[in-house]
Write an enzyme that holds these catalytic residues in place. Structure first.
Site, short mmCIF file in Angstrom:
data_model
loop_
_atom_site.label_atom_id
_atom_site.label_comp_id
_atom_site.label_asym_id
_atom_site.label_seq_id
_atom_site.Cartn_x
_atom_site.Cartn_y
_atom_site.Cartn_z
CB ALA A 121 4.68 -4.95 5.52
CB CYS A 122 0.18 -1.93 3.77
SG CYS A 122 0.73 -1.33 2.16
N PRO A 123 -1.08 -4.47 2.77
CG PRO A 123 -3.30 -5.24 3.29
CD PRO A 123 -2.20 -4.15 3.47
CB THR A 164 4.45 -0.20 2.14
OG1 THR A 164 3.61 -1.36 2.33
CG2 THR A 164 5.63 -0.69 2.29
#
Lengths: 102, 156
Positions: free
Chosen positions: A8-10, A16
């Protein structure tokens, strides 16, 4: 040995998916089974099932954001790193995860 | 050709003269602006630089994937640049960047085909052979063909 992982990433698009691909490609090369759930801009993709959680030996969290449904994994040995670690050196990360449950 | 709504030849610049990360980002952003794909170039640039300041998007081997998810983005887009000079990008492997894949992601967009393509492209960048093909392309058309193959494979 069964590995499960969450990326998961911003923004939920670039890292991701890069991290997920890096983990999947590397596990394949190492002859290991891995299931990577992506929590990104499109919601949860390639979701890890209850059965897969039950059978998993170790969990890799490659995440820069809070993840959904993390209470599924309370009992599983877990290694948590920034998402970039999985992109940069997936093999080292998988080896560290294996060390945890040796 | 599904990819065509995301990128076209005028969003690919394989001879960027830029010498700094900021110049690269602003030059590629102006291509977006020219096509009316974003409302504000300055807001987009700021968003991209903020993302870079959290963590570099230079992911190694001379590649970077700067991106911004913002309501200034009207149309999901990919912008590709190749620089003559190696650009300092604070990359994961400390190598200078020469190939830049910039993503413009609308804030409001949910699970759409566009996002799916951007996601597929991001994952494919972990493939050495695909990266070599991108790096070796000399014409925008070749890049478009490579990206188009990606979306075709995905829908098969």
């Amino acid at each position: 040995m069964k590995i499960i992982a969450i990326t998961a990433c911003p923004a939920g698009v670039a890292h991701t998916n890069m991290a997920a691909a890096a983990l999947e490609n590397t596990a394949k090369k190492m002859g290991l089974q891995i299931k990577v759930e992506k929590q990104g801009a499109m919601g949860i993709e390639n979701s890890i099932s209850a059965k897969e959680v039950a059978e998993a030996n170790v969990l890799i969290l490659a995440v820069d954001t809070a993840i959904a449904k993390s209470d599924r994994f309370n009992e599983i040995p877990t290694i948590k790193v920034p998402v970039a670690e999985a992109v940069k050196n997936p093999q080292e990360l998988i080896n560290k995860a294996l060390e945890l449950v040796k | 050709m599904e990819i065509i709504s995301l990128i076209n030849e005028d969003l690919i610049e394989l001879n960027l003269e830029a010498t700094t990360q900021k110049e690269v980002i602003s030059q590629l952003t102006s291509l977006l602006g020219q096509q009316g794909r974003i409302d504000s170039e300055s807001a987009f640039i700021q968003g991209v630089l903020e993302r870079e300041s959290e963590f570099s998007t230079g992911f190694g081997n001379g590649f970077a994937i700067p991106h911004c998810k913002s309501d200034t983005v009207k149309t999901a887009s990919v912008i590709i640049g190749k620089t003559k000079n190696g650009i300092e990008w604070n990359s994961l492997d400390n190598s200078p960047v020469t190939f830049i894949i910039m993503l413009a992601i609308p804030a409001a967009e949910g699970a759409t085909t566009h996002l799916q393509i951007l996601a597929t492209l991001s994952g494919k960048l972990m493939d050495d052979e695909f990266r070599d093909q991108l790096m070796n392309a000399t014409q925008p058309e070749q890049i478009l063909d490579l990206l188009d193959e990606l979306t075709t494979q995905k829908t098969n």
